[in-house]
Write a protein that holds these residues in place. Structure first.
Motif, PDB file in Angstrom:
ATOM      1  N   THR A 187     -24.821   3.246  -5.844  1.00  0.00           N
ATOM      2  CA  THR A 187     -25.384   2.843  -6.828  1.00  0.00           C
ATOM      3  C   THR A 187     -26.305   0.932  -6.815  1.00  0.00           C
ATOM      4  OG1 THR A 187     -24.600   3.899  -7.961  1.00  0.00           O
ATOM      5  CG2 THR A 187     -24.841   2.063  -9.324  1.00  0.00           C
ATOM      6  N   ALA A 188     -25.734   0.598  -5.844  1.00  0.00           N
ATOM      7  CA  ALA A 188     -25.595  -0.556  -5.207  1.00  0.00           C
ATOM      8  C   ALA A 188     -26.725  -0.863  -4.397  1.00  0.00           C
ATOM      9  CB  ALA A 188     -24.531  -1.907  -4.514  1.00  0.00           C
ATOM     10  N   GLY A 189     -27.356  -0.036  -3.719  1.00  0.00           N
ATOM     11  CA  GLY A 189     -28.151   0.065  -2.650  1.00  0.00           C
ATOM     12  C   GLY A 189     -30.071   0.510  -3.757  1.00  0.00           C
ATOM     13  N   ALA A 190     -29.515   2.281  -4.245  1.00  0.00           N
ATOM     14  CA  ALA A 190     -30.083   2.041  -5.799  1.00  0.00           C
ATOM     15  C   ALA A 190     -31.003   0.443  -6.086  1.00  0.00           C
ATOM     16  CB  ALA A 190     -29.990   3.185  -6.273  1.00  0.00           C
ATOM     17  N   GLU A 191     -29.999  -0.021  -6.890  1.00  0.00           N
ATOM     18  CA  GLU A 191     -30.721  -1.327  -7.277  1.00  0.00           C
ATOM     19  C   GLU A 191     -31.418  -2.769  -6.041  1.00  0.00           C
ATOM     20  OE1 GLU A 191     -26.599  -2.992  -9.001  1.00  0.00           O
ATOM     21  OE2 GLU A 191     -26.956  -1.818 -10.565  1.00  0.00           O
ATOM     22  N   MET A 192     -30.484  -2.366  -4.621  1.00  0.00           N
ATOM     23  CA  MET A 192     -31.322  -3.230  -4.563  1.00  0.00           C
ATOM     24  C   MET A 192     -32.690  -2.482  -3.946  1.00  0.00           C
ATOM     25  SD  MET A 192     -28.586  -4.029  -1.597  1.00  0.00           S
ATOM     26  CE  MET A 192     -29.598  -4.698  -0.363  1.00  0.00           C
ATOM     27  N   TYR A 193     -32.886  -1.288  -3.981  1.00  0.00           N
ATOM     28  CA  TYR A 193     -34.264  -1.301  -3.612  1.00  0.00           C
ATOM     29  C   TYR A 193     -35.552  -1.205  -4.382  1.00  0.00           C
ATOM     30  CZ  TYR A 193     -37.589   2.259  -0.015  1.00  0.00           C
ATOM     31  OH  TYR A 193     -38.465   1.688   1.025  1.00  0.00           O
ATOM     32  N   ALA A 194     -34.437  -0.628  -5.297  1.00  0.00           N
ATOM     33  CA  ALA A 194     -35.733  -1.211  -6.791  1.00  0.00           C
ATOM     34  C   ALA A 194     -36.389  -2.521  -7.254  1.00  0.00           C
ATOM     35  CB  ALA A 194     -34.968  -0.902  -7.861  1.00  0.00           C
ATOM     36  N   GLN A 195     -35.333  -3.556  -7.035  1.00  0.00           N
ATOM     37  CA  GLN A 195     -35.827  -5.157  -6.221  1.00  0.00           C
ATOM     38  C   GLN A 195     -36.857  -5.098  -5.043  1.00  0.00           C
ATOM     39  OE1 GLN A 195     -31.985  -7.398  -5.623  1.00  0.00           O
ATOM     40  NE2 GLN A 195     -31.566  -6.660  -7.810  1.00  0.00           N
ATOM     41  N   THR A 199     -32.450   6.377  -7.896  1.00  0.00           N
ATOM     42  CA  THR A 199     -31.042   6.420  -8.054  1.00  0.00           C
ATOM     43  C   THR A 199     -29.839   6.717  -7.408  1.00  0.00           C
ATOM     44  OG1 THR A 199     -29.300   7.626  -9.730  1.00  0.00           O
ATOM     45  CG2 THR A 199     -30.932   8.781  -8.531  1.00  0.00           C
ATOM     46  N   GLY A 200     -28.775   6.160  -7.100  1.00  0.00           N
ATOM     47  CA  GLY A 200     -27.812   6.690  -5.874  1.00  0.00           C
ATOM     48  C   GLY A 200     -27.545   8.263  -6.461  1.00  0.00           C
ATOM     49  N   GLU A 201     -26.921   9.368  -5.027  1.00  0.00           N
ATOM     50  CA  GLU A 201     -25.758  10.028  -5.193  1.00  0.00           C
ATOM     51  C   GLU A 201     -24.719   9.832  -4.088  1.00  0.00           C
ATOM     52  OE1 GLU A 201     -24.718  13.206  -5.669  1.00  0.00           O
ATOM     53  OE2 GLU A 201     -26.464  13.311  -6.851  1.00  0.00           O
ATOM     54  N   ASP A 202     -23.818  10.389  -4.584  1.00  0.00           N
ATOM     55  CA  ASP A 202     -22.906   9.568  -3.880  1.00  0.00           C
ATOM     56  C   ASP A 202     -21.771  10.964  -3.205  1.00  0.00           C
ATOM     57  OD1 ASP A 202     -21.887  10.424  -6.130  1.00  0.00           O
ATOM     58  OD2 ASP A 202     -20.071   8.841  -6.758  1.00  0.00           O
ATOM     59  N   ASP A 203     -22.462  12.140  -3.906  1.00  0.00           N
ATOM     60  CA  ASP A 203     -21.530  13.457  -3.598  1.00  0.00           C
ATOM     61  C   ASP A 203     -23.213  14.578  -3.074  1.00  0.00           C
ATOM     62  OD1 ASP A 203     -19.880  15.803  -2.988  1.00  0.00           O
ATOM     63  OD2 ASP A 203     -20.147  16.364  -5.385  1.00  0.00           O
ATOM     64  N   THR A 235     -31.817   7.654  -3.145  1.00  0.00           N
ATOM     65  CA  THR A 235     -33.469   8.921  -3.311  1.00  0.00           C
ATOM     66  C   THR A 235     -34.137   7.893  -4.570  1.00  0.00           C
ATOM     67  OG1 THR A 235     -34.257  10.878  -3.803  1.00  0.00           O
ATOM     68  CG2 THR A 235     -31.901   9.497  -5.201  1.00  0.00           C
ATOM     69  N   MET A 236     -35.673   7.892  -3.982  1.00  0.00           N
ATOM     70  CA  MET A 236     -36.670   8.084  -5.638  1.00  0.00           C
ATOM     71  C   MET A 236     -36.089   9.246  -6.787  1.00  0.00           C
ATOM     72  SD  MET A 236     -40.343   6.443  -4.229  1.00  0.00           S
ATOM     73  CE  MET A 236     -39.894   4.576  -2.989  1.00  0.00           C
ATOM     74  N   THR A 237     -36.476   8.023  -7.681  1.00  0.00           N
ATOM     75  CA  THR A 237     -36.516   9.747  -8.783  1.00  0.00           C
ATOM     76  C   THR A 237     -37.776  10.551  -9.172  1.00  0.00           C
ATOM     77  OG1 THR A 237     -37.496   8.283 -10.515  1.00  0.00           O
ATOM     78  CG2 THR A 237     -34.668   7.931  -9.895  1.00  0.00           C
ATOM     79  N   PHE A 238     -37.816  11.504  -9.964  1.00  0.00           N
ATOM     80  CA  PHE A 238     -39.127  12.155 -10.641  1.00  0.00           C
ATOM     81  C   PHE A 238     -39.964  12.083 -10.737  1.00  0.00           C
ATOM     82  CE2 PHE A 238     -36.052  16.227 -11.168  1.00  0.00           C
ATOM     83  CZ  PHE A 238     -36.237  16.875  -9.888  1.00  0.00           C
TER      84      PHE A 238
END
Length: 276
Positions: free
Chosen positions: A133-141, A195-199, A211-214
């Motif tokens: 989740t933190a990684g996704a927020e960083m990449y979104a920025q 978004t993040g994926e933890d599983d 990952t990037m989203t649809f």
């Protein structure tokens, strides 16, 4: 879980080739041409890379073409490289898409062809972010810092991210693209670029992903898949046959660009496509 796709995206075209080498060489040639043409009218060109055997083979084919010197190449100082997904692993880990892409192409472009290191935009490592989740927020920025004024039109509102000339995608045997896996909550994320994926499925390696989203995929001008091998035949047939109103079981059915969607498939991966 129903996933509604963007009805304003381009329907997929299918191009069938003899083998993986033919697939990857064809994509590499088109990629150089598209980037070169884009920079005739724009100051920068952005591309989203993918991992996997075929995705990395495309980059190796680009390296070969550039090395021969008999093809038009873009001004690499104006090209920016991003990723559609990444494993949350330490920097330089052999399983990271970034590591493989650098070995296949990017390090050579930096060393010999003028690509600025700052034009390479890897997703966060495990040293950068403890959780997807933190990684996704960083990449979104990071994406937001290259967004045009007002953002990019997406299916659920504008997204703050660059416009990709091309988003390259691989397709897993289970029908996943990027790190968007069948049945996962990440398939339902809308209005966000990442978004993040933890599983992630255990058989596919490390579970923590960004990952990037649809929605991000749908903003790309062109979405090109590289699908090779008989182990991808069922996924390719299912994705190209899937009901576009619900792709929760076959995420690759939602691999669609804003203006162009092309599936590049070798004969082995196309063996079930006659059922379309």
């Amino acid at each position: 879980m129903g996933i509604r796709i963007n009805t304003h995206t381009a329907d997929p075209q299918v191009e069938i080739f003899e083998d993986r080498r033919a697939v990857t060489e064809a994509i590499a040639e088109k990629l150089l041409r598209v980037l070169t043409e884009a920079l005739e009218t724009r100051t920068t060109a952005h591309i989203s890379l993918t991992g996997g055997g075929a995705g990395i083979a495309v980059l190796k084919a680009v390296k070969d073409l550039v090395g021969r010197g008999n093809t038009s190449v873009p001004d690499w100082t104006a090209v920016h490289f991003w990723w559609g997904d990444e494993r949350l692993l330490p920097r330089g880990d052999a399983e990271r898409n970034e590591t493989q892409a650098r070995d296949a192409l990017l390090d050579t472009l930096v060393a010999d062809h003028g690509l600025p290191e700052q034009n390479i935009h890897p997703m966060p490592t495990s040293e950068d972010a403890a959780h997807p989740t933190a990684g996704a927020e960083m990449y979104a920025q990071a994406l937001e810092s290259f967004a045009p004024e007002g953002g990019v039109p997406g299916p659920h509102g504008n997204l703050n991210m660059p416009v990709f000339e091309v988003m390259l995608l691989g397709v897993g045997p289970d029908g996943h693209i990027n790190s968007l896996f069948p049945g996962k909550e990440s398939l339902t994320v809308v209005g966000h670029s990442t978004t993040g994926e933890d599983d992630a499925p255990q058989e596919l390696g490390p579970p923590l992903r960004v990952t990037m989203t649809f929605d991000s995929i749908h903003t790309a001008r062109r979405v090109w898949t590289a699908v090779t091998g008989s182990d991808k035949a069922e996924a390719a047939a299912q994705a190209l046959n899937a009901d576009p109103k619900d792709v929760s079981g076959v995420p690759a059915a939602n691999a669609r660009g804003a203006h162009e969607t092309i599936w590049h498939v070798d004969h082995a991966a196309a063996e079930q496509l006659q059922q379309r």
